[in-house]
Design a protein around this motif. Structure first.
Motif, PDB file in Angstrom:
ATOM      1  N   VAL A  67      12.450  -4.417   8.808  1.00 44.82           N
ATOM      2  CA  VAL A  67      12.205  -3.141   8.153  1.00 44.82           C
ATOM      3  C   VAL A  67      10.698  -2.997   8.072  1.00 44.82           C
ATOM      4  CG1 VAL A  67      12.407  -1.843   5.994  1.00 44.82           C
ATOM      5  CG2 VAL A  67      14.340  -3.172   6.820  1.00 44.82           C
ATOM      6  N   ILE A  68      10.187  -1.853   8.488  1.00 45.91           N
ATOM      7  CA  ILE A  68       8.757  -1.590   8.496  1.00 45.91           C
ATOM      8  C   ILE A  68       8.488  -0.454   7.522  1.00 45.91           C
ATOM      9  CG2 ILE A  68       6.755  -0.938   9.900  1.00 45.91           C
ATOM     10  CD1 ILE A  68       9.682  -1.958  11.832  1.00 45.91           C
ATOM     11  N   TYR A  69       7.471  -0.619   6.714  1.00 43.93           N
ATOM     12  CA  TYR A  69       7.089   0.416   5.762  1.00 43.93           C
ATOM     13  C   TYR A  69       5.789   1.069   6.193  1.00 43.93           C
ATOM     14  CZ  TYR A  69      10.464  -1.970   2.823  1.00 43.93           C
ATOM     15  OH  TYR A  69      11.603  -2.540   2.341  1.00 43.93           O
ATOM     16  N   THR A  70       5.724   2.390   6.003  1.00 48.91           N
ATOM     17  CA  THR A  70       4.486   3.129   6.171  1.00 48.91           C
ATOM     18  C   THR A  70       4.532   4.336   5.248  1.00 48.91           C
ATOM     19  OG1 THR A  70       2.868   3.990   7.773  1.00 48.91           O
ATOM     20  CG2 THR A  70       5.167   4.634   8.107  1.00 48.91           C
ATOM     21  N   THR A  71       3.409   4.975   5.084  1.00 42.86           N
ATOM     22  CA  THR A  71       3.320   6.203   4.295  1.00 42.86           C
ATOM     23  C   THR A  71       2.507   7.222   5.074  1.00 42.86           C
ATOM     24  OG1 THR A  71       1.328   5.391   3.171  1.00 42.86           O
ATOM     25  CG2 THR A  71       3.435   5.028   2.053  1.00 42.86           C
ATOM     26  N   CYS A  72       2.669   8.481   4.695  1.00 43.67           N
ATOM     27  CA  CYS A  72       1.827   9.534   5.262  1.00 43.67           C
ATOM     28  C   CYS A  72       1.685  10.640   4.219  1.00 43.67           C
ATOM     29  CB  CYS A  72       2.382  10.055   6.582  1.00 43.67           C
ATOM     30  SG  CYS A  72       4.021  10.720   6.483  1.00 43.67           S
ATOM     31  N   GLY A  73       0.821  11.590   4.500  1.00 40.11           N
ATOM     32  CA  GLY A  73       0.439  12.568   3.495  1.00 40.11           C
ATOM     33  C   GLY A  73       1.258  13.833   3.415  1.00 40.11           C
ATOM     34  N   SER A 112       0.437   6.527  -4.416  1.00 41.03           N
ATOM     35  CA  SER A 112      -0.332   5.361  -3.958  1.00 41.03           C
ATOM     36  C   SER A 112      -1.699   5.316  -4.616  1.00 41.03           C
ATOM     37  CB  SER A 112      -0.505   5.404  -2.439  1.00 41.03           C
ATOM     38  OG  SER A 112       0.740   5.298  -1.798  1.00 41.03           O
ATOM     39  N   THR A 113      -2.101   4.129  -5.033  1.00 40.08           N
ATOM     40  CA  THR A 113      -3.438   3.870  -5.557  1.00 40.08           C
ATOM     41  C   THR A 113      -4.021   2.762  -4.705  1.00 40.08           C
ATOM     42  OG1 THR A 113      -2.691   4.429  -7.793  1.00 40.08           O
ATOM     43  CG2 THR A 113      -4.756   3.191  -7.604  1.00 40.08           C
ATOM     44  N   TYR A 114      -5.211   2.992  -4.151  1.00 36.75           N
ATOM     45  CA  TYR A 114      -5.788   2.040  -3.204  1.00 36.75           C
ATOM     46  C   TYR A 114      -7.300   2.221  -3.150  1.00 36.75           C
ATOM     47  CZ  TYR A 114      -5.466   6.330  -0.476  1.00 36.75           C
ATOM     48  OH  TYR A 114      -5.560   7.643  -0.064  1.00 36.75           O
ATOM     49  N   ARG A 115      -7.964   1.222  -2.602  1.00 32.83           N
ATOM     50  CA  ARG A 115      -9.410   1.314  -2.409  1.00 32.83           C
ATOM     51  C   ARG A 115      -9.652   1.723  -0.959  1.00 32.83           C
ATOM     52  NH1 ARG A 115     -13.391  -0.619  -5.445  1.00 32.83           N
ATOM     53  NH2 ARG A 115     -11.961  -1.961  -6.584  1.00 32.83           N
ATOM     54  N   TRP A 116     -10.459   2.755  -0.745  1.00 35.77           N
ATOM     55  CA  TRP A 116     -10.789   3.214   0.604  1.00 35.77           C
ATOM     56  C   TRP A 116     -12.260   3.570   0.657  1.00 35.77           C
ATOM     57  CZ3 TRP A 116      -9.329   2.762   5.291  1.00 35.77           C
ATOM     58  CH2 TRP A 116      -9.773   3.641   6.281  1.00 35.77           C
ATOM     59  N   GLN A 117     -12.968   2.922   1.554  1.00 34.95           N
ATOM     60  CA  GLN A 117     -14.394   3.138   1.761  1.00 34.95           C
ATOM     61  C   GLN A 117     -15.180   3.058   0.454  1.00 34.95           C
ATOM     62  OE1 GLN A 117     -14.537   6.806   4.014  1.00 34.95           O
ATOM     63  NE2 GLN A 117     -13.945   5.729   5.897  1.00 34.95           N
ATOM     64  N   GLY A 118     -14.845   2.014  -0.334  1.00 39.56           N
ATOM     65  CA  GLY A 118     -15.591   1.712  -1.544  1.00 39.56           C
ATOM     66  C   GLY A 118     -15.171   2.461  -2.799  1.00 39.56           C
ATOM     67  N   ALA A 119     -14.234   3.366  -2.693  1.00 40.41           N
ATOM     68  CA  ALA A 119     -13.803   4.137  -3.863  1.00 40.41           C
ATOM     69  C   ALA A 119     -12.304   3.948  -4.097  1.00 40.41           C
ATOM     70  CB  ALA A 119     -14.103   5.617  -3.657  1.00 40.41           C
ATOM     71  N   ILE A 120     -11.902   4.001  -5.356  1.00 40.98           N
ATOM     72  CA  ILE A 120     -10.479   3.937  -5.666  1.00 40.98           C
ATOM     73  C   ILE A 120      -9.905   5.333  -5.509  1.00 40.98           C
ATOM     74  CG2 ILE A 120      -8.767   3.507  -7.467  1.00 40.98           C
ATOM     75  CD1 ILE A 120     -10.565   1.272  -8.475  1.00 40.98           C
ATOM     76  N   GLU A 121      -8.859   5.414  -4.699  1.00 40.96           N
ATOM     77  CA  GLU A 121      -8.204   6.688  -4.389  1.00 40.96           C
ATOM     78  C   GLU A 121      -6.795   6.693  -4.956  1.00 40.96           C
ATOM     79  OE1 GLU A 121      -9.620   9.166  -2.590  1.00 40.96           O
ATOM     80  OE2 GLU A 121     -11.451   8.061  -2.076  1.00 40.96           O
ATOM     81  N   GLU A 122      -6.297   7.872  -5.255  1.00 44.55           N
ATOM     82  CA  GLU A 122      -4.902   8.060  -5.641  1.00 44.55           C
ATOM     83  C   GLU A 122      -4.383   9.243  -4.852  1.00 44.55           C
ATOM     84  OE1 GLU A 122      -4.491   8.467  -9.843  1.00 44.55           O
ATOM     85  OE2 GLU A 122      -5.333   6.488 -10.241  1.00 44.55           O
ATOM     86  N   SER A 123      -3.184   9.092  -4.296  1.00 46.70           N
ATOM     87  CA  SER A 123      -2.645  10.194  -3.509  1.00 46.70           C
ATOM     88  C   SER A 123      -1.125  10.232  -3.597  1.00 46.70           C
ATOM     89  CB  SER A 123      -3.095  10.100  -2.050  1.00 46.70           C
ATOM     90  OG  SER A 123      -2.663   8.894  -1.476  1.00 46.70           O
ATOM     91  N   PRO A 155      -3.234   3.389   9.245  1.00 50.34           N
ATOM     92  CA  PRO A 155      -1.923   3.555   8.609  1.00 50.34           C
ATOM     93  C   PRO A 155      -1.380   2.220   8.097  1.00 50.34           C
ATOM     94  CG  PRO A 155      -1.702   3.717  10.987  1.00 50.34           C
ATOM     95  CD  PRO A 155      -3.172   3.597  10.693  1.00 50.34           C
ATOM     96  N   GLU A 156      -0.719   2.294   6.956  1.00 47.96           N
ATOM     97  CA  GLU A 156       0.009   1.129   6.452  1.00 47.96           C
ATOM     98  C   GLU A 156       1.136   0.834   7.441  1.00 47.96           C
ATOM     99  OE1 GLU A 156       2.895  -0.033   2.682  1.00 47.96           O
ATOM    100  OE2 GLU A 156       2.108   1.983   2.856  1.00 47.96           O
TER     101      GLU A 156
END
Length: 111
Positions: free
Chosen positions: A6-12, A41-52, A82-83
């Motif tokens: 089983v593979i997990y991914t997300t998209c916008g 999702s909460t994650y760090r991207w390019q030095g900043a914490i993002e939520e989407s 992509p995750e």
């Protein structure tokens, strides 16, 4: 242990989720893709914490198809990174696992 994963991914967006799911099934690297809205999702991207707000995709495939599946995801996924996380299917209903094999590209057809 089976050879299934089983593979997990997300998209916008729903549109991206539907396009990715259909592409993977058409290419026979996924037997089924389940799409779930409302993933937060909460994650760090390019030095900043993002939520989407995202759409989650649960992809059912086989271990020997992972590299090809990953290539296909990278072709159609809008994210730069992509995750893509695979986990083994330890066991399952035999009739479902057999159905997966019937819907996936045959190992002898692989390049």
């Amino acid at each position: 242990m089976t050879n299934k994963i089983v593979i997990y991914t997300t998209c916008g967006s729903e549109e991206d989720a539907n396009r990715i799911a259909r592409h993977l099934v058409e290419m026979r690297v996924a037997a089924c893709v389940s799409i779930a809205p409302g993933v937060r999702s909460t994650y760090r991207w390019q030095g900043a914490i993002e939520e989407s707000q995202e759409w989650g995709l649960t992809i059912k495939s086989r271990r020997d198809l992972f590299a090809r599946l990953a290539d296909e995801v990278r072709k159609v996924h809008p994210y730069e990174v992509p995750e893509l996380i695979a986990v083994p299917i330890v066991d399952g209903l035999i009739s479902y696992l057999d159905w997966m094999d019937a819907e996936l590209e045959s190992p002898i057809d692989l390049p």
